[in-house]
Design an enzyme around this catalytic site. Structure first.
Site, short mmCIF file in Angstrom:
data_model
loop_
_atom_site.label_atom_id
_atom_site.label_comp_id
_atom_site.label_asym_id
_atom_site.label_seq_id
_atom_site.Cartn_x
_atom_site.Cartn_y
_atom_site.Cartn_z
N ASP A 192 0.85 -1.19 0.00
CA ASP A 192 0.00 0.00 0.00
C ASP A 192 0.89 1.25 0.00
OD1 ASP A 192 0.94 0.29 2.62
OD2 ASP A 192 -0.93 -0.39 3.53
N GLN A 193 0.29 2.40 0.17
CA GLN A 193 1.02 3.67 0.13
C GLN A 193 2.09 3.76 1.21
OE1 GLN A 193 -1.62 6.98 0.28
NE2 GLN A 193 -0.06 8.49 -0.21
#
Length: 140
Positions: free
Chosen positions: A20-21
């Site tokens: 994810d980010q």
């Protein structure tokens, strides 16, 4: 879950697309890694999944669980341990331990698979190929 057959280990690196980010592996990828390990496990025992299908035996997932313990991150090496847990007349369960390179547990889980034909009907016994599979997997 306790192993009822041979444990096999597979090491891989967490890819950027799997995070994810924040650079943490997305939870959905754990089941993808479980599937890849299970496929490698069967192949290593001489019963690759395409052979199952050629014999009219399919393994749909009927239950799955993953317990997340410690996050895996981008570019981290991880090791997946795959092992058979139980086998009944119409289903088989595989267990998984996913570890960081230092051995810490990142996640543990299991998947239960029904024995089914190409139309999705349960195969409940008397299938020679399934008996060969059970023998290969649980005597390894």
């Amino acid at each position: 879950m306790e192993a009822k057959g041979e444990k096999r280990s597979y090491t891989f690196r967490v890819r950027y697309a799997e995070t994810d980010q924040m650079g943490i592996a997305h939870h959905s990828n754990y089941f993808v890694w479980f599937e890849a390990g299970r496929s490698d496990y069967c192949r290593d025992l001489g019963v690759p999944y395409p052979e199952w299908e050629r014999h009219g035996v399919f393994l749909p997932v009927v239950e799955a669980r993953c317990r997340y313990k410690s996050p895996l991150c981008y570019d981290e090496l991880a090791t997946l341990e795959v092992f058979p847990v139980e086998c009944g007349a119409a289903a088989m369960t595989f267990g998984y331990h996913l570890r960081h390179a230092d051995g810490r547990l990142a996640a543990e889980g299991w998947t239960k698979h029904a024995f089914a034909d190409a139309e999705g009907r349960l195969i409940r016994g008397g299938n020679e190929f399934i008996e060969r599979l059970k023998s290969a997997i649980f005597s390894a």
